[in-house]
Design an enzyme around this catalytic site. Structure first.
Site, PDB file in Angstrom:
ATOM      1  N   CYS A   1      15.693  -8.941 -12.528  1.00 40.31           N
ATOM      2  CA  CYS A   1      16.527 -10.105 -12.742  1.00 40.31           C
ATOM      3  C   CYS A   1      16.703 -10.804 -11.400  1.00 40.31           C
ATOM      4  O   CYS A   1      16.892 -10.161 -10.374  1.00 40.31           O
ATOM      5  CB  CYS A   1      17.910  -9.802 -13.315  1.00 40.31           C
ATOM      6  SG  CYS A   1      17.862  -9.070 -14.935  1.00 40.31           S
TER       7      CYS A   1
ATOM      8  N   ASN B   1      22.828  -8.955 -12.303  1.00 37.94           N
ATOM      9  CA  ASN B   1      21.588  -8.206 -12.098  1.00 37.94           C
ATOM     10  C   ASN B   1      21.986  -6.751 -11.948  1.00 37.94           C
ATOM     11  O   ASN B   1      22.767  -6.415 -11.062  1.00 37.94           O
ATOM     12  CB  ASN B   1      20.890  -8.722 -10.823  1.00 37.94           C
ATOM     13  CG  ASN B   1      19.756  -7.821 -10.376  1.00 37.94           C
ATOM     14  OD1 ASN B   1      19.158  -7.132 -11.186  1.00 37.94           O
ATOM     15  ND2 ASN B   1      19.457  -7.833  -9.093  1.00 37.94           N
ATOM     16  N   GLY B   2      21.490  -5.888 -12.845  1.00 34.81           N
ATOM     17  CA  GLY B   2      21.840  -4.469 -12.772  1.00 34.81           C
ATOM     18  C   GLY B   2      22.165  -3.935 -14.148  1.00 34.81           C
ATOM     19  O   GLY B   2      21.842  -4.565 -15.157  1.00 34.81           O
TER      20      GLY B   2
ATOM     21  N   LYS C   1       9.003  -7.378 -10.342  1.00 39.08           N
ATOM     22  CA  LYS C   1       8.586  -6.976  -9.001  1.00 39.08           C
ATOM     23  C   LYS C   1       9.504  -5.932  -8.396  1.00 39.08           C
ATOM     24  O   LYS C   1       9.065  -4.998  -7.756  1.00 39.08           O
ATOM     25  CB  LYS C   1       8.575  -8.232  -8.120  1.00 39.08           C
ATOM     26  CG  LYS C   1       8.096  -8.003  -6.709  1.00 39.08           C
ATOM     27  CD  LYS C   1       6.609  -7.837  -6.691  1.00 39.08           C
ATOM     28  CE  LYS C   1       6.074  -7.488  -5.330  1.00 39.08           C
ATOM     29  NZ  LYS C   1       4.741  -6.877  -5.440  1.00 39.08           N
TER      30      LYS C   1
ATOM     31  N   TRP D   1      15.101  -9.848 -16.673  1.00 40.72           N
ATOM     32  CA  TRP D   1      14.224  -8.761 -17.096  1.00 40.72           C
ATOM     33  C   TRP D   1      15.105  -7.882 -17.974  1.00 40.72           C
ATOM     34  O   TRP D   1      16.028  -7.248 -17.496  1.00 40.72           O
ATOM     35  CB  TRP D   1      13.704  -7.976 -15.889  1.00 40.72           C
ATOM     36  CG  TRP D   1      12.681  -6.957 -16.232  1.00 40.72           C
ATOM     37  CD1 TRP D   1      11.338  -7.142 -16.346  1.00 40.72           C
ATOM     38  CD2 TRP D   1      12.916  -5.564 -16.501  1.00 40.72           C
ATOM     39  NE1 TRP D   1      10.718  -5.959 -16.671  1.00 40.72           N
ATOM     40  CE2 TRP D   1      11.656  -4.977 -16.779  1.00 40.72           C
ATOM     41  CE3 TRP D   1      14.048  -4.752 -16.542  1.00 40.72           C
ATOM     42  CZ2 TRP D   1      11.501  -3.623 -17.083  1.00 40.72           C
ATOM     43  CZ3 TRP D   1      13.906  -3.412 -16.849  1.00 40.72           C
ATOM     44  CH2 TRP D   1      12.645  -2.866 -17.113  1.00 40.72           C
TER      45      TRP D   1
ATOM     46  N   HIS E   1     -12.259  18.915 -17.041  1.00 44.26           N
ATOM     47  CA  HIS E   1     -11.218  19.692 -17.722  1.00 44.26           C
ATOM     48  C   HIS E   1     -10.521  18.872 -18.799  1.00 44.26           C
ATOM     49  O   HIS E   1      -9.378  19.171 -19.146  1.00 44.26           O
ATOM     50  CB  HIS E   1     -10.217  20.217 -16.683  1.00 44.26           C
ATOM     51  CG  HIS E   1     -10.880  21.053 -15.642  1.00 44.26           C
ATOM     52  ND1 HIS E   1     -11.242  22.367 -15.876  1.00 44.26           N
ATOM     53  CD2 HIS E   1     -11.301  20.759 -14.393  1.00 44.26           C
ATOM     54  CE1 HIS E   1     -11.843  22.839 -14.787  1.00 44.26           C
ATOM     55  NE2 HIS E   1     -11.887  21.884 -13.876  1.00 44.26           N
TER      56      HIS E   1
ATOM     57  N   GLU F   1      -1.869  -2.900 -15.263  1.00 41.59           N
ATOM     58  CA  GLU F   1      -0.830  -3.924 -15.077  1.00 41.59           C
ATOM     59  C   GLU F   1      -1.330  -5.326 -15.358  1.00 41.59           C
ATOM     60  O   GLU F   1      -0.642  -6.131 -15.970  1.00 41.59           O
ATOM     61  CB  GLU F   1      -0.389  -3.951 -13.602  1.00 41.59           C
ATOM     62  CG  GLU F   1       0.459  -2.856 -13.147  1.00 41.59           C
ATOM     63  CD  GLU F   1       0.806  -3.090 -11.680  1.00 41.59           C
ATOM     64  OE1 GLU F   1       1.949  -3.465 -11.417  1.00 41.59           O
ATOM     65  OE2 GLU F   1      -0.058  -2.895 -10.804  1.00 41.59           O
TER      66      GLU F   1
ATOM     67  N   ARG G   1      10.879 -11.452 -10.330  1.00 45.24           N
ATOM     68  CA  ARG G   1      11.811 -10.342 -10.577  1.00 45.24           C
ATOM     69  C   ARG G   1      12.072 -10.118 -12.065  1.00 45.24           C
ATOM     70  O   ARG G   1      12.668  -9.121 -12.463  1.00 45.24           O
ATOM     71  CB  ARG G   1      13.148 -10.627  -9.882  1.00 45.24           C
ATOM     72  CG  ARG G   1      13.047 -10.755  -8.389  1.00 45.24           C
ATOM     73  CD  ARG G   1      14.396 -11.102  -7.801  1.00 45.24           C
ATOM     74  NE  ARG G   1      15.357 -10.030  -7.983  1.00 45.24           N
ATOM     75  CZ  ARG G   1      15.521  -9.022  -7.156  1.00 45.24           C
ATOM     76  NH1 ARG G   1      14.799  -8.940  -6.061  1.00 45.24           N
ATOM     77  NH2 ARG G   1      16.416  -8.095  -7.387  1.00 45.24           N
TER      78      ARG G   1
ATOM     79  N   GLU H   1      -4.754   4.231  -8.027  1.00 44.35           N
ATOM     80  CA  GLU H   1      -4.295   2.865  -7.763  1.00 44.35           C
ATOM     81  C   GLU H   1      -5.167   1.851  -8.520  1.00 44.35           C
ATOM     82  O   GLU H   1      -4.651   0.865  -9.063  1.00 44.35           O
ATOM     83  CB  GLU H   1      -4.307   2.617  -6.244  1.00 44.35           C
ATOM     84  CG  GLU H   1      -3.943   1.220  -5.799  1.00 44.35           C
ATOM     85  CD  GLU H   1      -2.545   0.750  -6.181  1.00 44.35           C
ATOM     86  OE1 GLU H   1      -1.747   1.534  -6.705  1.00 44.35           O
ATOM     87  OE2 GLU H   1      -2.268  -0.448  -5.982  1.00 44.35           O
TER      88      GLU H   1
ATOM     89  N   LYS I   1      -3.626  -0.791 -11.195  1.00 40.30           N
ATOM     90  CA  LYS I   1      -3.809  -2.245 -11.059  1.00 40.30           C
ATOM     91  C   LYS I   1      -4.398  -2.820 -12.345  1.00 40.30           C
ATOM     92  O   LYS I   1      -3.965  -3.842 -12.836  1.00 40.30           O
ATOM     93  CB  LYS I   1      -4.749  -2.601  -9.899  1.00 40.30           C
ATOM     94  CG  LYS I   1      -4.247  -2.545  -8.499  1.00 40.30           C
ATOM     95  CD  LYS I   1      -3.214  -3.546  -8.079  1.00 40.30           C
ATOM     96  CE  LYS I   1      -1.825  -3.053  -8.368  1.00 40.30           C
ATOM     97  NZ  LYS I   1      -1.127  -2.382  -7.322  1.00 40.30           N
TER      98      LYS I   1
HETATM   99  C1  F6R Z   1       2.376  -1.809  -8.847  1.00 40.94           C
HETATM  100  C2  F6R Z   1       3.702  -2.050  -8.333  1.00 40.94           C
HETATM  101  C3  F6R Z   1       4.769  -1.055  -8.617  1.00 40.94           C
HETATM  102  C4  F6R Z   1       5.591  -0.800  -7.345  1.00 40.94           C
HETATM  103  C5  F6R Z   1       6.782   0.106  -7.680  1.00 40.94           C
HETATM  104  C6  F6R Z   1       7.575   0.451  -6.440  1.00 40.94           C
HETATM  105  O1  F6R Z   1       1.495  -2.840  -8.545  1.00 40.94           O
HETATM  106  O2  F6R Z   1       3.942  -3.032  -7.695  1.00 40.94           O
HETATM  107  O3  F6R Z   1       4.235   0.120  -9.122  1.00 40.94           O
HETATM  108  O4  F6R Z   1       4.765  -0.220  -6.395  1.00 40.94           O
HETATM  109  O5  F6R Z   1       7.606  -0.528  -8.603  1.00 40.94           O
HETATM  110  O6  F6R Z   1       8.097  -0.689  -5.834  1.00 40.94           O
HETATM  111  P1  F6R Z   1       8.578  -0.685  -4.332  1.00 40.94           P
HETATM  112  O7  F6R Z   1       7.396  -0.420  -3.474  1.00 40.94           O
HETATM  113  O8  F6R Z   1       9.166  -2.034  -4.123  1.00 40.94           O
HETATM  114  O9  F6R Z   1       9.599   0.411  -4.207  1.00 40.94           O
END
Ligand code: F6R
Length: 611
Positions: free
Chosen positions: A2, A99-100, A606, A73, A507, A491, A27, A484, A488
């Protein structure tokens, strides 16, 4: 999660709020809204992205010099117009953004229901707002006092900002566990979840701390604690330029941020890697060097992509420093009564520095006597403020929801730290130390070389864009890179993807392999190279569609597949920073060719400030 924006001053608030919401949309983006004051409080909200709110408000005059805005969000209640913020109190005289999460909202709601309150949304926010209004009514007190009383009863995390018809020139804001920055202009104040909506107007900001309350007018900012004591605001200068938060000619923030990496990695090394003096300068590491080199154990806590950076750091630190390392999901660590002893050092890795699980995990560890070291991108973030020391990644604002440049910067910082500690601990030779420094200094050019020509990755992306599932495999330092790559792709493209250590495939996951499954190997030259080639043969024998990332000039697997991405060769400890680049590009190009909004993938946000 949010985003909140608010303004009070002498200009029209709506354009400032709208622009701010667009900057904070990363966000959360399932609905948005604004509230301003005319002769009453006017609230406008809309399900969907901020652009939809903007369109719905075209032609509506918004003559107000105070206002609040929110991009959501969803936590409590589905994304919808009625659950969007701002919420308005029963009397229509107070509006609030939040927010929260209010954890004890059900108990508060029950109290209000008994007093005949009704609710028009499913949110915890509307409950808290009416709880505040009820306190004001019954105690015949100011809104400020009512907020203070209410917050003493609240369990959970919040930033709230309230607009009050009784005091149409004043905003009341409070925070616990979620971020709030106040920008100080000339007879105006800007409130936001981060500095991006503020930077255009002023560089002077105050970061509000937990349990602080701000009473904000155009020409006045009063900070108090919940005990009603006045606190002197600590004014800081923002070290950020407007250009850093704009797309600069790219179609998406994600691709802009991928292409920024030669520069961000260079910035991360700059002033730290000193090849002439053969040394690495990191103030936080130097300050705690005794604790670091004598650590019984290093525990790394992080989430998502940052957790993947932690896994690579585990391999590097154990190899170079001979210190045992454990890598923990912050969300598990915080709830499982972990053993933390004196002499343990915690590394908290986080781009945002606001991730709720990481924040609480390190609070727990700190209580048990551990030294907390933050590896963070956002300066002044909540995790930065509770860490004993740390190292910033200097990647600049990361706006694309999928983390790219922050990840490579985390790897650079963690690698430098490991090399520095190993040197101080004398667990590596001078020759190896210098060699690794030289390898690190060559990374920006190697990343630039990959980005110079993305044709092969684009071709492979087009070929596999309609796949329904993907497997990513790697060994050793490249195993977390496989994880990773899978994250990616999930997402950005919504394709199911799994990452595995290549040898573990036998396995179980090998059962998935058929002629439809793309299987990507991170197979650059390292100690595992021959073994990885054998794993590729196993996939080939089962007709999986092989894709491989290999070191430039390595033709060992030319006969197995046409889908080969060459990357510049690097030391195996450094290679992950380079090998991840084609995986970022692959997910980006697949997402784009599927017509998806890669900067704002569905259901994500984010900054994950809820647990
Ligand atoms: C993936 C991504 C998330 C963040 C995770 C942690 O692309 O961005 O998996 O890595 O939410 O966020 P931070 O690094 O801000 O603690």
């Amino acid at each position: 999660m949010c985003g909140i924006v608010a303004y009070v001053g002498n200009r029209e608030s709506y354009p400032v709020i709208l622009k701010g919401l667009k900057r904070l949309e990363y966000r959360g983006y399932d609905s948005s809204g604004v509230a301003v004051i005319s002769d009453k409080i006017e609230v406008y909200k809309k399900q969907g992205k901020v652009a939809e709110l903007e369109e719905s408000l075209l032609g509506i005059p918004m003559k107000s010099t105070i206002g609040i805005g929110h991009t959501r969000w969803a936590t409590h209640g589905e994304p919808s117009d009625r659950n969007a913020h701002p919420h308005i109190s029963k009397s229509g005289r107070i509006a609030m953004i939040h927010n929260g999460i209010i954890e004890n909202y059900a108990a508060l709601k029950l109290e209000l229901l008994k007093k005949d309150y009704t609710f028009s949304s499913d949110t915890d926010t509307e409950v808290l707002l009416n709880f505040i209004e009820d306190i004001r009514k019954h105690n015949a007190c100011s809104l400020e006092e009512a907020v203070r009383i209410a917050l003493k009863r609240v369990v959970g995390a919040y930033v709230i900002v309230l607009l009050d018809l009784e005091n149409p020139d004043t905003l009341i804001a409070a925070r616990k566990g979620s971020p709030l920055v106040i920008g100080i202009g000339k007879n105006e104040h800007f409130l936001a979840s981060d500095a991006s909506p503020i930077i255009e107007y002023t560089k002077e900001v105050v970061y509000i701390n937990d349990y602080e309350l701000a009473i904000v007018k155009g020409n006045e900012l009063i900070l108090k604690n919940l005990g009603n004591e006045v606190i002197t605001p600590f004014v800081q200068k923002l070290d950020m330029e407007l250009a850093a938060i704009e797309k600069g000619g790219f179609n998406h923030f994600m691709i802009k941020e991928i292409f920024e990496q030669p520069q961000t990695i260079f910035d991360c090394l700059r002033g730290r890697l000193d090849l002439t003096r053969s040394d690495i300068m990191m103030a936080g590491v130097e300050k705690y060097i005794d604790e670091l080199k004598n650590a019984n154990r290093i525990i790394i806590v992080a989430c998502g992509t940052s957790w993947h950076a932690g896994l690579i750091a585990e391999y590097i630190i154990e190899e170079l420093c001979r210190i045992p390392v454990e890598v923990e999901y912050a969300s598990e660590f915080r709830y499982r009564n972990p053993i933390v002893n004196k002499g343990d050092v915690i590394f908290a890795i986080s781009q945002s520095g606001e991730t709720a699980d990481t924040l609480v995990a390190i609070e727990r560890a700190k209580e048990q006597g551990a030294i907390i070291f933050g590896i963070l991108n956002v300066v002044g973030s909540s995790i930065a403020r509770i860490s004993h020391a740390g190292a910033y990644t200097h990647a600049g604002p990361e706006i694309g929801v999928a983390s790219t440049k922050a990840f490579t910067a985390q790897l650079v910082v963690l690698t430098m730290m490991a090399i520095k500690i190993a040197k101080e601990k004398q667990t590596i030779s001078e020759g190896r130390f210098v060699q690794l420094m030289e390898e690190l200094s060559a990374v920006p050019d190697k990343v630039a070389a990959i980005l110079k020509d993305t044709y092969v990755v684009e071709r492979i992306a087009a070929k596999h864009a309609t796949a329904s599932s993907f497997l990513f495999l790697g060994r050793g330092y490249n195993f977390p890179i496989a994880l990773e790559g899978a994250l990616k792709l999930k997402e950005i493209s919504y394709i199911h993807a799994e990452g595995y250590p290549a040898a573990e495939m036998k396995h179980g996951p090998i059962a998935l392999v058929d002629e439809n499954l793309p299987v990507l190997f991170v197979a650059t030259k390292d100690a595992y190279h021959q073994k990885v080639i054998s794993n590729m043969q196993e996939i080939n024998a089962r007709k999986g569609k092989l894709i491989a990332i290999v070191s430039a000039g390595d033709h060992t697997i030319d006969a197995l597949t046409d889908d080969i991405i060459e990357v510049p060769e690097a030391d195996e400890l450094i290679a992950p920073i380079i090998n991840v680049i084609p995986l970022q590009l692959l997910s980006y190009y697949i997402g784009v060719s599927r017509g998806l909004d890669v900067d704002k993938p569905r259901n994500l946000a984010k900054s994950v400030t809820v647990e």
